[in-house]
Motif scaffolding. Structure first.
Motif, PDB file in Angstrom:
ATOM      1  N   ASN A   1      31.605  41.915  45.077  1.00 24.47           N
ATOM      2  CA  ASN A   1      31.581  40.452  45.142  1.00 24.47           C
ATOM      3  C   ASN A   1      30.593  39.985  46.196  1.00 24.47           C
ATOM      4  OD1 ASN A   1      33.724  39.598  43.273  1.00 24.47           O
ATOM      5  ND2 ASN A   1      35.039  40.779  44.639  1.00 24.47           N
TER       6      ASN A   1
ATOM      7  N   SER B   1      32.926  35.946  45.984  1.00 21.32           N
ATOM      8  CA  SER B   1      32.567  35.156  44.802  1.00 21.32           C
ATOM      9  C   SER B   1      33.708  35.109  43.786  1.00 21.32           C
ATOM     10  CB  SER B   1      31.300  35.711  44.162  1.00 21.32           C
ATOM     11  OG  SER B   1      31.435  37.096  43.887  1.00 21.32           O
ATOM     12  N   TYR B   2      34.539  36.134  43.745  1.00 22.35           N
ATOM     13  CA  TYR B   2      35.690  36.121  42.830  1.00 22.35           C
ATOM     14  C   TYR B   2      36.638  34.980  43.193  1.00 22.35           C
ATOM     15  CZ  TYR B   2      40.061  37.325  40.588  1.00 22.35           C
ATOM     16  OH  TYR B   2      41.207  37.268  39.853  1.00 22.35           O
TER      17      TYR B   2
ATOM     18  N   SER C   1      35.099  31.530  42.396  1.00 16.48           N
ATOM     19  CA  SER C   1      34.966  31.186  40.981  1.00 16.48           C
ATOM     20  C   SER C   1      36.276  31.246  40.201  1.00 16.48           C
ATOM     21  CB  SER C   1      33.945  32.112  40.308  1.00 16.48           C
ATOM     22  OG  SER C   1      34.422  33.449  40.314  1.00 16.48           O
ATOM     23  N   SER C   2      37.276  31.974  40.685  1.00 15.51           N
ATOM     24  CA  SER C   2      38.494  32.189  39.899  1.00 15.51           C
ATOM     25  C   SER C   2      39.701  31.394  40.366  1.00 15.51           C
ATOM     26  CB  SER C   2      38.859  33.674  39.896  1.00 15.51           C
ATOM     27  OG  SER C   2      37.826  34.417  39.298  1.00 15.51           O
TER      28      SER C   2
ATOM     29  N   PRO D   1      30.053  23.256  46.473  1.00 22.66           N
ATOM     30  CA  PRO D   1      30.170  24.383  45.552  1.00 22.66           C
ATOM     31  C   PRO D   1      29.918  25.730  46.227  1.00 22.66           C
ATOM     32  CG  PRO D   1      28.081  23.279  45.227  1.00 22.66           C
ATOM     33  CD  PRO D   1      28.846  22.461  46.226  1.00 22.66           C
TER      34      PRO D   1
END
Length: 135
Positions: A15, A85-86, A89-90, A98
């Motif tokens: 990630n 990043s997981y 985004s999840s 963002p």
């Protein structure tokens, strides 16, 4: 002694490290949306602590986040945070920022931190607490 193999065993997914500025309310929502069935947060924070308040029916009532000195964060401030990043985004949470990639993996960030800082032993320290409120 922690080895690089230990880091990749703990964080093998590649990630990216994402930086963003979040308000206290945005962080509370992120933590609140990360609760497991037992209502404990899936997420940890570095240095501070988390309190999750649930009612007698195990429904989330509020989330409080404290800094390293035990002082609750404030609504009027934005906080610089980093996450994989997981998570960015999840996990469902509303946010204005963002975020952006720092161009390294979370595993590499952990390695860099260990190489440049004195480590604290958190083995027996869970800084997440579920507080069950009764009526």
């Amino acid at each position: 002694e922690i080895t690089i193999a230990d880091i990749y065993a703990m964080d093998p997914f590649g990630n990216e490290l994402i930086a963003m500025e979040l308000s206290y309310a945005e962080m509370q929502q992120l933590i609140g949306n990360s609760l497991r069935r037992d209502r404990s947060p899936e997420l940890h924070i570095s240095g501070g602590s988390i309190e999750v308040y649930v009612d007698a029916s195990n429904r989330l009532q509020k989330v409080k986040i404290y800094d390293e000195q035990g002082i609750e964060l404030v609504d009027s401030k934005k906080y610089k945070v980093g996450m994989g990043s997981y998570i960015a985004s999840s996990f469902k949470f509303n946010r204005e920022d963002p975020g952006f990639s720092l161009g390294i993996t979370t595993a590499q960030a952990i390695i860099d931190y260990i190489e440049n800082n004195e480590l604290k032993n958190y083995r027996d320290c869970d800084r997440r607490e579920v507080i069950r409120e009764t009526l």
